[in-house]
Design a protein around this motif. Structure first.
Motif, PDB file in Angstrom:
ATOM      1  N   LEU A 146       1.050  -1.096   0.123  1.00  0.00           N
ATOM      2  CA  LEU A 146       0.060  -0.095  -0.113  1.00  0.00           C
ATOM      3  C   LEU A 146       0.723   1.198  -0.023  1.00  0.00           C
ATOM      4  N   VAL A 147       0.658   1.956  -1.158  1.00  0.00           N
ATOM      5  CA  VAL A 147       1.495   3.407  -0.920  1.00  0.00           C
ATOM      6  C   VAL A 147       0.518   4.382  -0.684  1.00  0.00           C
ATOM      7  N   VAL A 148       0.819   4.959   0.261  1.00  0.00           N
ATOM      8  CA  VAL A 148       0.102   6.336   0.766  1.00  0.00           C
ATOM      9  C   VAL A 148       0.727   7.617   0.413  1.00  0.00           C
ATOM     10  N   GLY A 149       0.020   8.208  -0.513  1.00  0.00           N
ATOM     11  CA  GLY A 149       0.474   9.471  -1.301  1.00  0.00           C
ATOM     12  C   GLY A 149       0.905   9.241  -3.046  1.00  0.00           C
ATOM     13  N   ALA A 150       0.081  10.103  -3.599  1.00  0.00           N
ATOM     14  CA  ALA A 150       0.223  10.131  -5.128  1.00  0.00           C
ATOM     15  C   ALA A 150       0.948  11.252  -5.686  1.00  0.00           C
ATOM     16  N   GLY A 151       2.131  11.882  -4.924  1.00  0.00           N
ATOM     17  CA  GLY A 151       2.828  12.675  -5.491  1.00  0.00           C
ATOM     18  C   GLY A 151       4.038  11.985  -6.470  1.00  0.00           C
ATOM     19  N   PRO A 152       5.000  12.786  -6.815  1.00  0.00           N
ATOM     20  CA  PRO A 152       6.022  11.947  -7.592  1.00  0.00           C
ATOM     21  C   PRO A 152       6.640  10.695  -7.074  1.00  0.00           C
ATOM     22  N   LEU A 165       3.785  -0.951   3.767  1.00  0.00           N
ATOM     23  CA  LEU A 165       3.081  -0.038   3.557  1.00  0.00           C
ATOM     24  C   LEU A 165       4.263   1.056   3.380  1.00  0.00           C
ATOM     25  N   VAL A 166       4.034   2.000   2.314  1.00  0.00           N
ATOM     26  CA  VAL A 166       5.066   2.970   2.120  1.00  0.00           C
ATOM     27  C   VAL A 166       4.329   4.272   2.090  1.00  0.00           C
ATOM     28  N   GLY A 167       4.724   5.102   3.054  1.00  0.00           N
ATOM     29  CA  GLY A 167       4.298   6.708   3.531  1.00  0.00           C
ATOM     30  C   GLY A 167       5.150   7.528   2.569  1.00  0.00           C
ATOM     31  N   ALA A 168       4.364   7.923   1.514  1.00  0.00           N
ATOM     32  CA  ALA A 168       4.779   9.131   0.690  1.00  0.00           C
ATOM     33  C   ALA A 168       3.942  10.289   0.566  1.00  0.00           C
ATOM     34  N   ASP A 169       3.671  10.604   1.885  1.00  0.00           N
ATOM     35  CA  ASP A 169       2.415  11.333   2.125  1.00  0.00           C
ATOM     36  C   ASP A 169       2.853  12.939   2.612  1.00  0.00           C
ATOM     37  N   GLY A 170       4.022  13.314   2.270  1.00  0.00           N
ATOM     38  CA  GLY A 170       4.358  14.776   2.329  1.00  0.00           C
ATOM     39  C   GLY A 170       4.989  15.119   3.796  1.00  0.00           C
ATOM     40  N   ALA A 171       5.234  16.242   3.820  1.00  0.00           N
ATOM     41  CA  ALA A 171       5.924  17.044   4.900  1.00  0.00           C
ATOM     42  C   ALA A 171       5.040  16.773   6.114  1.00  0.00           C
ATOM     43  N   HIS A 172       3.720  16.732   6.086  1.00  0.00           N
ATOM     44  CA  HIS A 172       2.674  16.727   7.162  1.00  0.00           C
ATOM     45  C   HIS A 172       2.223  15.203   7.417  1.00  0.00           C
TER      46      HIS A 172
END
Length: 623
Positions: free
Chosen positions: A9-15, A159-166
């Motif tokens: 599961l990847v959380v965050g769909a930025g680059p 799980l991969v958290g790619a959900d930004g600075a916050h």
């Protein structure tokens, strides 16, 4: 396997999240991507993609699409009160197939990545946010809240958290996020600017009253970043502010005739205490935020994504031991600290205000430029081609090691062409540097006080990047073929289009010579421009033999090595390669270099020790 049951599961769909997902899907590992936001943000601070990141993004077949859409810059210029102090020339880097910087809005980068995700069979579930997370011994239990308020309870192996600075992921994992708080704010804008500002150099312009960054985006649009007092509210900074600063600090004349958008932000510098916790990982801004000076933030995050993506796919497919994932935190947190330190120094350069300090800074930069130190040391830092895992030598130590012929240390970036096997995309070898006559003219003009960036050859148009073609998806359970070739059914002859001849290489236009014709190396391995092609999903072994040995002896030795190595390993004979960057990097003596799928050196060993090195590589012990 349905997306809801995907192992990752990847959380965050930025680059960053999109690159992780593409890395996994391209290796046949299903992935689910969720993002709390319903739409892309049209405003972003990230506009630059540097050479090393283009190299690693070629692994997922998006580098050339980005090149087509972006605006190329030849280097970075450093100015003081409008006068050029020095230039880090990317177009003079000889060890990369992408010798230029690429300027494009983050939103366009995301468009390219999301298109690639769709080609690989992936989707983004927008309006879905992570609200709960529990770590279990062999999985992660998560709670997701959908746009309609419905709560979903599910479990995933990783799980991969790619959900930004916050990052919600980081907060739910209880990972500290600490660092310095610089007393700095910037106003930024994408502006239409008329005048004589260089559109081929990214400029950092220092003055006693503050700094200005000029990033050409093409079509007379520039990203302007201006140091300002801390804003009192969210009112967008006006055109007049940018015009005033441009008049005061820019190396030339420019008239701001309109703003596409503008905003202000306060610089924050923080790094997570760790980038992983059991089966949960942090990447990109969720793991680190840094000064925007140098444009390194998104690039550092994209390197996180590639580093984690190929390792996680390798573990999921059984090619790597689970312990290999431990190297992600060690490698990328160390790399983030180094980049943060560099961007912090560059930020401080722009806030020197005392006359004596300004004189010292300017003299140091001019001297470093005259002696070539800016080019030798600073250009690779800007390009991120200096990325090194494990103890990294200083530029001086590296020069001494190469002069002694001792070869690179483990963890060094190896200048190989990534993503070549199983891909129909041919990397451009774009040499943006001028001819010798043009260079001489530029240097002469610089000596006369004319800015070097104003001396440019006219009428030279760069070739358009080739059109990409989509790779077929791989089955998650599919085993590699016995002959070590690509598992892609389209390329049954070792991973090359058009089948490839039996004498050592492909016949497609990117590999017209087929590489070495030694029967011990059926994969070939050289492009027509001399780049060594690296295996995308497995390790590559570069072999240099004693020139006194016979071809028959070489063939027998390689046959023995291959019999005791994983079948997906790629083998390339460097004996026929001309002296150049690889010779200097690996040393002139007979050697075997085991190169990781991300192009970093795992080990330099004697040829007979390659099978043992490949077995050790399954666990990726830290350098």
């Amino acid at each position: 396997m349905p997306e809801a049951q995907a192992p990752v599961l990847v959380v965050g769909a930025g680059p960053v999240g999109l690159v992780v997902a593409c890395e996994l899907l391209q290796q046949g590992v299903p992935v689910r991507v969720v993002d709390a936001n319903r739409h892309h943000s049209l405003h972003s601070r990230a506009i630059s993609v540097w050479p090393r990141v283009l190299e690693v993004l070629r692994r997922i077949d998006v580098a050339d699409a980005l090149v087509e859409r972006g605006h190329r810059v030849n280097g970075v210029g450093y100015y003081s009160s409008g006068r050029l102090l020095g230039t880090a020339r990317l177009d003079r880097l000889a060890d990369t197939p992408y010798p230029f910087g690429l300027m494009l809005a983050q939103s366009r980068t995301e468009e390219v990545l999301e298109k690639r995700l769709a080609e690989l069979g992936g989707t983004v579930e927008r309006g879905v946010r992570l609200t709960g997370l529990r770590r279990l011994p062999d999985r992660c239990a998560v709670t997701l809240e959908h746009e309609d308020g419905a709560a979903e309870e599910t479990e995933v192996p990783w799980l991969v958290g790619a959900d930004g600075a916050h990052s919600t992921t980081r907060k739910l994992l209880g990972i500290a996020f600490e660092g310095d708080q610089p007393d700095v704010s910037f106003a930024i804008a994408d502006a239409y600017v008329d005048g004589d500002l260089s559109d081929r150099l990214l400029g950092y312009c220092y003055s006693p009253r503050g700094s200005l960054a000029l990033g050409p985006l093409g079509d007379d649009v520039f990203r302007l970043a201006v140091s300002v007092p801390h804003p009192e509210d969210d009112t967008p900074p006006p055109l007049a502010l940018f015009q005033e600063v441009l008049d005061e600090r820019a190396p030339g004349h420019g008239v701001v005739r309109g703003l596409k958008w503008s905003t202000t932000f306060r610089v924050r510098v923080r790094t997570a205490a760790r980038f992983s916790a059991g089966r949960c990982f942090l990447a990109g801004d969720a793991a680190h935020v840094m000064s925007p000076a140098g444009g390194q933030g998104m690039n550092t995050g994209l390197q996180d994504a590639v580093n984690l993506g190929w390792k996680l796919a390798g573990v999921a497919r059984g090619r790597l031991d689970p312990a290999a994932l431990d190297s992600y935190d060690a490698e990328r947190r160390e790399a983030a600290h180094r980049v943060t330190a560099t961007t912090g120094r560059q930020t401080r350069w722009g806030f020197v205000s005392q006359r004596a300090q300004i004189a010292a800074r300017d003299a140091a930069l001019r001297g470093a430029d005259r002696t070539g130190l800016v080019q030798r040391a600073l250009a690779p830092i800007v390009a991120q081609t200096d990325t090194h895992y494990g103890p990294a030598p200083s530029p001086t130590e590296l020069a001494k090691e190469l002069a002694r012929g001792t070869g690179a240390r483990p963890g060094a970036r190896v200048p190989v062409l990534l993503g070549a096997v199983g891909s129909t995309v041919r990397a451009e070898r774009v040499r943006a540097e001028a001819t010798q006559a043009e260079r001489t003219q530029a240097e002469g003009a610089q000596a006369e006080g004319i800015r070097a960036e104003e001396v440019r050859a006219e009428g030279i148009q760069a070739e358009a990047a080739p059109t990409e073609e989509t790779l077929p998806e791989r089955d998650f359970t599919e085993a590699p073929p016995a002959d070590g070739g690509s598992t892609d059914g389209t390329f049954p002859d070792g991973g090359f289009p058009n089948g490839g001849p039996t004498d050592g290489g492909p016949t497609d236009e990117a590999f017209p010579d087929g590489g070495p014709t030694d029967e011990a190396f059926p994969d070939g391995g050289f492009t027509d421009e001399g780049w060594v092609a690296a295996e995308r999903d497995a390790f590559t072994v570069l072999l240099r033999w004693d020139p006194a040995g016979s071809a028959a002896h070489r063939s027998e030795a390689v046959a023995r090595l291959r019999a005791d190595a994983p079948p997906e390993t790629r083998w390339t004979d460097l004996s026929a390669a001309p002296d150049g960057v690889l010779t200097r990097l690996l040393g002139p003596a007979p050697v075997a270099a085991v190169v990781r799928p991300d192009g970093h050196l795992f080990r330099r060993v004697r040829p007979e020790d390659v099978p043992a090195a490949l077995r050790a590589a399954r666990a990726l012990p830290h350098f």
